[in-house]
Design a protein around this motif. Sequence first.
Motif, PDB file in Angstrom:
ATOM      1  N   TRP A 396     -12.685 135.065  90.031  1.00  0.00           N
ATOM      2  CA  TRP A 396     -11.648 136.080  90.166  1.00  0.00           C
ATOM      3  C   TRP A 396     -10.843 135.949  91.449  1.00  0.00           C
ATOM      4  O   TRP A 396      -9.926 136.703  91.707  1.00  0.00           O
ATOM      5  CB  TRP A 396     -12.282 137.479  90.110  1.00  0.00           C
ATOM      6  CG  TRP A 396     -13.612 137.526  90.828  1.00  0.00           C
ATOM      7  CD1 TRP A 396     -14.835 137.386  90.261  1.00  0.00           C
ATOM      8  CD2 TRP A 396     -13.841 137.653  92.224  1.00  0.00           C
ATOM      9  NE1 TRP A 396     -15.814 137.425  91.201  1.00  0.00           N
ATOM     10  CE2 TRP A 396     -15.230 137.590  92.436  1.00  0.00           C
ATOM     11  CE3 TRP A 396     -13.000 137.816  93.357  1.00  0.00           C
ATOM     12  CZ2 TRP A 396     -15.812 137.669  93.706  1.00  0.00           C
ATOM     13  CZ3 TRP A 396     -13.582 137.905  94.607  1.00  0.00           C
ATOM     14  CH2 TRP A 396     -14.979 137.822  94.772  1.00  0.00           C
ATOM     15  N   ALA A 397     -11.214 134.957  92.304  1.00  0.00           N
ATOM     16  CA  ALA A 397     -10.615 134.866  93.644  1.00  0.00           C
ATOM     17  C   ALA A 397      -9.081 134.831  93.592  1.00  0.00           C
ATOM     18  O   ALA A 397      -8.410 135.412  94.444  1.00  0.00           O
ATOM     19  CB  ALA A 397     -11.156 133.644  94.372  1.00  0.00           C
ATOM     20  N   LEU A 402      -3.407 139.968  94.643  1.00  0.00           N
ATOM     21  CA  LEU A 402      -2.805 141.041  93.851  1.00  0.00           C
ATOM     22  C   LEU A 402      -3.451 142.385  94.200  1.00  0.00           C
ATOM     23  O   LEU A 402      -2.777 143.387  94.448  1.00  0.00           O
ATOM     24  CB  LEU A 402      -2.998 140.733  92.356  1.00  0.00           C
ATOM     25  CG  LEU A 402      -2.613 141.824  91.363  1.00  0.00           C
ATOM     26  CD1 LEU A 402      -1.092 142.018  91.341  1.00  0.00           C
ATOM     27  CD2 LEU A 402      -3.107 141.493  89.969  1.00  0.00           C
ATOM     28  N   VAL A 403      -4.800 142.384  94.249  1.00  0.00           N
ATOM     29  CA  VAL A 403      -5.507 143.629  94.552  1.00  0.00           C
ATOM     30  C   VAL A 403      -5.200 144.070  95.983  1.00  0.00           C
ATOM     31  O   VAL A 403      -4.992 145.258  96.254  1.00  0.00           O
ATOM     32  CB  VAL A 403      -7.029 143.456  94.344  1.00  0.00           C
ATOM     33  CG1 VAL A 403      -7.778 144.722  94.743  1.00  0.00           C
ATOM     34  CG2 VAL A 403      -7.314 143.103  92.887  1.00  0.00           C
ATOM     35  N   ASP A 411      -6.264 153.487  96.296  1.00  0.00           N
ATOM     36  CA  ASP A 411      -7.675 153.364  96.645  1.00  0.00           C
ATOM     37  C   ASP A 411      -8.274 152.177  95.873  1.00  0.00           C
ATOM     38  O   ASP A 411      -8.112 152.095  94.652  1.00  0.00           O
ATOM     39  CB  ASP A 411      -8.354 154.680  96.235  1.00  0.00           C
ATOM     40  CG  ASP A 411      -9.847 154.658  96.502  1.00  0.00           C
ATOM     41  OD1 ASP A 411     -10.397 153.569  96.743  1.00  0.00           O
ATOM     42  OD2 ASP A 411     -10.457 155.747  96.454  1.00  0.00           O
ATOM     43  N   PRO A 412      -8.973 151.256  96.526  1.00  0.00           N
ATOM     44  CA  PRO A 412      -9.554 150.083  95.819  1.00  0.00           C
ATOM     45  C   PRO A 412     -10.466 150.486  94.658  1.00  0.00           C
ATOM     46  O   PRO A 412     -10.525 149.789  93.650  1.00  0.00           O
ATOM     47  CB  PRO A 412     -10.354 149.365  96.916  1.00  0.00           C
ATOM     48  CG  PRO A 412      -9.724 149.790  98.190  1.00  0.00           C
ATOM     49  CD  PRO A 412      -9.183 151.185  97.975  1.00  0.00           C
ATOM     50  N   LEU A 413     -11.181 151.607  94.805  1.00  0.00           N
ATOM     51  CA  LEU A 413     -12.033 152.046  93.692  1.00  0.00           C
ATOM     52  C   LEU A 413     -11.186 152.397  92.464  1.00  0.00           C
ATOM     53  O   LEU A 413     -11.532 152.090  91.330  1.00  0.00           O
ATOM     54  CB  LEU A 413     -12.869 153.269  94.094  1.00  0.00           C
ATOM     55  CG  LEU A 413     -14.118 152.969  94.922  1.00  0.00           C
ATOM     56  CD1 LEU A 413     -14.854 154.264  95.239  1.00  0.00           C
ATOM     57  CD2 LEU A 413     -15.029 151.988  94.199  1.00  0.00           C
ATOM     58  N   ALA A 417     -11.317 150.626  88.785  1.00  0.00           N
ATOM     59  CA  ALA A 417     -11.524 151.392  87.547  1.00  0.00           C
ATOM     60  C   ALA A 417     -10.392 151.141  86.560  1.00  0.00           C
ATOM     61  O   ALA A 417     -10.618 150.997  85.350  1.00  0.00           O
ATOM     62  CB  ALA A 417     -11.647 152.883  87.869  1.00  0.00           C
ATOM     63  N   ALA A 418      -9.159 151.061  87.070  1.00  0.00           N
ATOM     64  CA  ALA A 418      -8.019 150.789  86.190  1.00  0.00           C
ATOM     65  C   ALA A 418      -8.182 149.413  85.537  1.00  0.00           C
ATOM     66  O   ALA A 418      -7.895 149.229  84.348  1.00  0.00           O
ATOM     67  CB  ALA A 418      -6.711 150.860  86.982  1.00  0.00           C
TER      68      ALA A 418
END
Length: 460
Positions: A396-397, A402-403, A411-413, A417-418
């Motif tokens: 996934w690197a 993008l993230v 929020d990264p969480l 979840a999305a």
Amino acid sequence: MGDFLSMGLNPRVLRAVAAMGFEEPTPVQQQTIPRLLQGVDLVVQAQTGTGKTAAYGIPLAQRVKAGDPHVQALVLAPTRELTLQVAEQLAQLTQFLGVYVLPVYGGQSYDHQIRSLRRGVQIVVATPGRLLDLMDKRVLSLEQARFVVLDEADEMLDMGFQEDVERILSRTPQERQTSLFSATMPDPILRLATRYLSQPERIILSQPRALTVPTVSQSYFLMHLQFKVEALTRILDTRAPELALVFCATKRMVADLGRELQGRGYHAEALHGDMTQGQREAVMQATRAGQVEVLVATDVAARGLDIPEVSHVINFDIPQESDSYVHRIGRTARAGRAGEAITLVTPRELSLLRAIESALGTPIRHEPLPAVAELEERERQGMAAHLRQVLLEGQWADFRPLVEGLSEQHDPLDIAAAAVSLAYGPARLRPEIPQITPAEVAPTRATYAPRRRFGRGRRR
Ligand code: ADP
Ligand code: MG
């Protein structure tokens, strides 16, 4: 090989038995083989999965003559699939003898059957309809058939087949040896059967009160009619069967339920008598190859089938008779494996379930339906396991930048979840099924009036 050796069998039959991995005879084989070798007519009743095919197959292998091109032995079976399965096992038993076995069933091209018969066939395994066809066409004669076996005999002598079977038997020699095999043998059928046998002996290994295989766990679920499909999918989702055999009452319902399950994303197939031969063979092949998770079938289509992978038998429709229940659940827990039998019951069918319990002499356990929360928990666990695996594999690197970009505003969480919801789709909405307990079902009073006694009606 212990007991097989002491039966006085031809070394080539023994070799075949060993090649099939049979080390010692099963109880039904121990009792049946010596009597059949002596020429006695038998009615044999033994649980499903106990090796009845070889119980008659080994004596047939021993007694037919390879050099004689006439049909010397006939096995009648109720379905095409069973015919194929039996023929295959008989072909294995006779593999070192130069004996030929021909399966004869409807839907197959006549051409092959005719050519094969011309070359000489010693054992025919057939469904009654096509066999009569070939006899009427004078391609096949049973004038030399000294051995006749009715497999699933009660089914063969039940209304649907009885006339055909009688016609077939009337064209075999009077002095033939006839034997009947089944897991169940209702009295009326037995009385009928004795007309075709001469001084028959009866061998019973399944006591009527111990008919079910002990390794099968039996339970039932109660629900109203309109929730049956939903209940079935919940059971499938929580049990995760290797292969579930699901029984419906009619061909039509088999077809409908098969489609319904496919539509809901299950690897489901239907098996019933209105399908073409090609379709049925394709289904059986896919099933044996492990590509099917749910096989939906009628009683007749599933009779006698030996599919060891069946881990669950589910009565989508409760059978009307205890014999049928016994045959159905005998499709699981084959050859010592564990199995589970589940019956869906609506409140008005509860009395039918009680009748089955009392015929069997064992209670069937009531279970509450799997709750939505339990299903959701299972689904979450499945997703979590999957995600952990993806994290470990580290593919996934490329998506990290993008993230990172998104995390400036979110929020990264939330982002994670999305992403999960994107991957698995929105959470599935499952309808609640009202739970019913057996105690809540009011004992139903008979809604029909007792039968009028004889002689009260007006004479015509
Ligand atoms: P039934 O007709 O009684 O339902 P089958 O004849 O279909 O049972 O046999 C069930 C399974 O048991 C088959 O897979 C068969 O190969 C196997 N089997 C039969 N006899 C023996 C034996 N003596 N030893 C081991 N396995 C056997
Ligand atoms: Mg059988």
